[in-house]
Structure formats: C-alpha cells, structure tokens
Design a protein around this motif. Structure first.
Motif, mmCIF file in Angstrom:
data_model
loop_
_atom_site.group_PDB
_atom_site.id
_atom_site.type_symbol
_atom_site.label_atom_id
_atom_site.label_comp_id
_atom_site.label_asym_id
_atom_site.label_seq_id
_atom_site.Cartn_x
_atom_site.Cartn_y
_atom_site.Cartn_z
ATOM 1 N N ASP A 69 18.540 9.548 14.653
ATOM 2 C CA ASP A 69 19.406 9.983 15.746
ATOM 3 C C ASP A 69 18.657 10.779 16.799
ATOM 4 O O ASP A 69 19.266 11.485 17.607
ATOM 5 C CB ASP A 69 20.571 10.800 15.190
ATOM 6 C CG ASP A 69 20.086 12.014 14.403
ATOM 7 O OD1 ASP A 69 18.863 12.136 14.231
ATOM 8 O OD2 ASP A 69 20.937 12.807 13.966
ATOM 9 N N THR A 71 17.535 10.794 19.853
ATOM 10 C CA THR A 71 17.781 9.985 21.056
ATOM 11 C C THR A 71 16.657 10.077 22.069
ATOM 12 O O THR A 71 16.184 9.057 22.598
ATOM 13 C CB THR A 71 19.105 10.408 21.711
ATOM 14 O OG1 THR A 71 20.148 10.276 20.767
ATOM 15 C CG2 THR A 71 19.409 9.546 22.940
ATOM 16 N N GLU A 72 16.204 11.275 22.366
ATOM 17 C CA GLU A 72 15.194 11.463 23.396
ATOM 18 C C GLU A 72 13.897 10.756 23.050
ATOM 19 O O GLU A 72 13.278 10.085 23.888
ATOM 20 C CB GLU A 72 14.956 12.965 23.625
ATOM 21 C CG GLU A 72 16.142 13.693 24.234
ATOM 22 C CD GLU A 72 16.514 13.134 25.597
ATOM 23 O OE1 GLU A 72 15.610 12.662 26.341
ATOM 24 O OE2 GLU A 72 17.710 13.121 25.931
ATOM 25 N N LYS A 75 14.362 6.929 23.167
ATOM 26 C CA LYS A 75 14.503 6.437 24.541
ATOM 27 C C LYS A 75 13.159 6.425 25.243
ATOM 28 O O LYS A 75 12.837 5.499 25.996
ATOM 29 C CB LYS A 75 15.491 7.302 25.316
ATOM 30 C CG LYS A 75 16.938 7.006 25.024
ATOM 31 C CD LYS A 75 17.858 7.810 25.921
ATOM 32 C CE LYS A 75 19.314 7.456 25.673
ATOM 33 N NZ LYS A 75 20.213 8.222 26.549
ATOM 34 N N ILE A 96 22.388 5.369 18.132
ATOM 35 C CA ILE A 96 21.739 5.410 19.455
ATOM 36 C C ILE A 96 21.961 4.074 20.159
ATOM 37 O O ILE A 96 21.848 3.008 19.547
ATOM 38 C CB ILE A 96 20.219 5.684 19.321
ATOM 39 C CG1 ILE A 96 19.960 7.097 18.763
ATOM 40 C CG2 ILE A 96 19.517 5.544 20.684
ATOM 41 C CD1 ILE A 96 18.500 7.385 18.510
ATOM 42 N N THR A 98 20.540 2.954 23.935
ATOM 43 C CA THR A 98 19.868 3.431 25.154
ATOM 44 C C THR A 98 20.588 3.003 26.425
ATOM 45 O O THR A 98 20.275 3.481 27.520
ATOM 46 C CB THR A 98 18.425 2.912 25.214
ATOM 47 O OG1 THR A 98 18.434 1.481 25.142
ATOM 48 C CG2 THR A 98 17.607 3.472 24.074
ATOM 49 N N VAL A 103 24.078 11.717 25.111
ATOM 50 C CA VAL A 103 23.681 11.918 23.717
ATOM 51 C C VAL A 103 24.907 11.775 22.841
ATOM 52 O O VAL A 103 25.957 12.379 23.109
ATOM 53 C CB VAL A 103 23.051 13.315 23.501
ATOM 54 C CG1 VAL A 103 22.695 13.524 22.039
ATOM 55 C CG2 VAL A 103 21.831 13.489 24.405
#
Length: 432
Positions: A69, A71-72, A75, A96, A98, A103
């Motif tokens: 998880d 996300t950053e 991505k 997730i 993108t 978030v």
C-alpha cells in the motif's frame, strides 16, 4: 413515374443491399474482433513484456522493502518505467490504482472488479499482492479492430454494388460485340435481350432497327428483281408492236406503189403506234415513281379535303367511259392525312387506266372509304371483263401505284380472284 425494373432502381437496390451488408460486417467484426485481438494478439505479444516488468517491480520492492500500500513509492516506480497505470489488489481489495491520484485511506475497503482476469503476484514487505500493469496499449487494438471492420464493411458494400454494375457492363459488352457483327454486314446476327431495364430496351430497339433494315434490303432486292422483270417484259411487249409496225410499213409501201393502200392499213398502224405510246408512258411513269429525285413535299389536311376532289374527278371520268358507280360506301370522317398532290393525281390516272383496260363496263364499280386504327383507305372494286380489250395491258400501272403510295408512306394492296378485282389505297393518319 419511377421504373421499378429500370437500371437506376436496380443499381439503387444493389447499393442499399451493399450498405446493409457492409454495416453488418463492420459491426460483427468490430464487436467480436476487438476482444479477440486483445485476448489473443495482445496477450500473446505483450505477455513477455508484462512478465519482464513484473520481475523489475519485484526487484524494486525487495531492494526498497516496499509494502503493497506504499502509494508514493509505487507511483514513482511506475512513472520512471513508463507504466501508464499500475493496480495492486489483495483479496479483491483495491490497494493502489495509479489512475487515482489520491491516497487510498487505510481501512477503506473497495472491491476491485477484475473481470475474471488472472494477475501476477508480487511479494511485498507486508505480504503477497496482485499487480496489473498497463501502457494503455489496449486502445490500439480497438482502433485496429475498428479500422479492419470499416475496411471490410466498405469492401463488402463495394463488392455487392460492383456485382450489379459488372453484370450491366458485361451485358453492354455483349451487345457491343453483337452490334459489331451486324454493322459488319451480317443482318442475321443475334441481339441478346435480357431483363426489362433501359439497356434491354436499347437492345430491343436495336433489334427492331436491324429487322427494319433487313426488311428494307429485302424489299429493295425484291423491287430490283421486279424492275428487271418489268423492263424485260416491256422490252418484249414493245418489240412485238414495233415488229408489226415495221411489217405494216413494208406492206403499205408495196400497196402505195400499186395504188392499193387502204384505210384499214392506216388504222392498224395507228393502233400499233398508240400501243407503243401507251407503253412508253407507263414505262416513264414507272421510273418517275421509283426515282428518289422528285418533289416529296407533303400537304397535311382533312382527308375529305385532300381526297374528295380527286375522287370526284375520278368518278366523273369513269362515268364518261360508261361505267356505273356505286358510291354508297363513301363516308368521310374528321381525320387528317398527308399526301403529295403530284403522286395522288398520277395514282388515280393509273387506277383509271387499269379499270378502263380490264373492268367489265356492264357491271357496277364500287368505291368505298374505309378506316382502321392507323389509316384511311380508298377501296376500288370492279368485275373483270370477259372479252379482249383493244389495247392489251401489262399491269405496270399497279406497280407504279404501289411505288407512289410507298413514297407517301402509305401502301397499296390488290386482290384478284379471276372474277373480281379490288384495289386498296391506304393513307396513314396524322395526329391533329
């Protein structure tokens, strides 16, 4: 009125059928082809591409201890590797995506519809999760499917329409070959009539024209034969009185020397001279009626106005010769005809001469005016004399009448049963 059997209707019908079939083929190929291209071609060609990027992702996750998880981090990896969309799911829970730039909050549970797809698993720091990668190549296959569908649809439409056009072109080519045969001189050549459209009507018109030319040539040949026969007959007929005249001339010379010349000798000579003169007149009339270099000026008017005066003069002449005329069949109607006055006068002169030679003066001559759908007819009927006339005829007058009626676009017919002779003169009607 729209001709349902015409060429325009046939081609329009073909075009509509082609459009219908083309649209059906286009929709069928697009709806079924796009999915087939994606499932078969895309998965086959780009399966290895996806496997290689999953391996890269696995190495990235392990090297950087990334959770499913995060996300950053995921991505950033997707952007660095040109991945347009990255999806991570676990137990049908979307972790997730993108495509969603926010978030996904912890504890928010979203069910992810995978449409039955099987995605590869990646071992993250917090456990196994499933990953889907995309460079948006799917749209390409739908565009390819659309392009192929449109091309096939248009091709189907053109093929169906071209089939009808090709059929007409082949028919025209067939007619062209057949017309070439006819123009080459073979008037018995075949002309194919197929269908009921404008091309078939043209073929029918060509066939009618061919038959008309053929009939005209046959009539011309028959007329030429008749001319030759008449000329031979007239030459023979002229030779007979000329031979007699030469003989009489010698006899008269001898009698004149002896002082024994008689009035009967002169009368016999005059008869032969009159006979020769009449034959010469008939021969001149024949060639005059048959020549093309005459005045064909026609006058159009009411039938009674054009024919009545000539018919009255004709009846007066017959009465003068001692014939009794039955005029009860003369009935005039309001119809128009076209005649050439010069021909008309000569036709009645020939008819008068014919009657004077062959008709029985003791029996009535009937004259009638009759009508059919397209013509006005004058019918002259007389009984044939049983005795020999002073001047023997050769029937060239009937030929002259027929020729002159033909020059006026009419026709002459006669009947002879050995006892009664009938002459029919038909003048075509003209619209008022």
């Amino acid at each position: 009125m729209f001709n349902r059997k015409g060429l325009t209707f046939k081609l329009s019908k073909r075009l509509l059928a082609g459009l219908g079939a083309g649209v059906f083929v286009m929709l069928f190929l697009y709806l079924g082809g796009a999915t087939a291209l994606y499932n078969d071609l895309y998965q086959h060609i780009f399966g290895k591409w996806e496997d290689s990027y999953i391996e890269k992702l696995q190495e990235y996750v392990m090297d950087n201890n990334i959770a499913a998880d995060d996300t950053e981090a995921l991505k950033k990896w997707a952007e660095d590797n040109g991945i347009n969309r990255l999806i991570v799911t676990r137990d049908d829970e979307l972790l997730i995506d993108t495509a969603y730039w926010g978030v996904v909050r912890f504890g928010a549970v979203e069910l992810y519809e995978s449409n039955g797809g099987v995605y590869p698993a990646v071992n993250f720091s917090d456990g196994e999760a499933y990953v889907s990668l995309s460079q948006m190549n799917t749209a390409i296959y739908y565009l390819v499917a659309l392009g192929i569908s449109v091309i096939c649809g248009v091709a189907t439409c053109l093929a169906i329409f071209a089939g009808g056009v090709r059929e007409s072109i082949r028919y025209i080519q067939t007619l062209e070959r057949e017309v070439d045969v006819i123009t080459g001189g073979d008037l018995d050549g075949q002309l194919t009539i197929k269908g009921e459209d404008e091309i078939a009507s043209l073929a029918s018109g060509l066939k009618t024209m061919r038959n008309t030319i053929k009939d005209d040539k046959q009539r011309e040949a028959d007329l030429k034969d008749a001319q030759n026969e008449l000329v031979r007959g007239l030459a023979h007929d002229l030779k007979t009185p000329l031979t007699g005249l030469i003989t009489y001339s010698g006899v008269m010379k001898n009698r004149l020397k002896k002082g024994e010349l008689k009035e009967e000798d002169i009368e016999s000579t005059e008869k032969k001279l009159f006979q020769i003169n009449e034959m010469a007149d008939e021969l001149f009339e024949f060639f005059l009626a048959n020549t093309q270099n005459v005045n064909h000026e026609m006058e159009t008017d009411n039938a009674e106005y054009l024919l009545g005066e000539q018919l009255s003069s004709f009846i007066s002449s017959l009465t003068h010769f001692g014939y009794n005329i039955d005029e009860r069949g003369i009935e005039w109607r309001d119809v128009n005809i076209s005649v050439n006055y010069d021909y008309l006068m000569r036709i009645f002169d020939n008819a008068l001469s014919n009657i004077e030679k062959y008709a029985d003066v003791k029996k009535d001559i009937s004259i009638s005016v009759v009508y059919d759908k397209d013509s006005v007819g004058i019918v002259l009927a007389n009984y044939i004399a049983k005795y020999e006339k002073t001047v023997k005829g050769n029937r060239i007058g009937l030929v002259n009448i027929r020729l002159m009626m033909g020059q006026m676009n009419g026709r002459a017919e006669h009947e002879n049963d050995g006892e009664r002779f009938k002459l029919m003169l038909w003048f075509p009607k003209v619209k008022q």
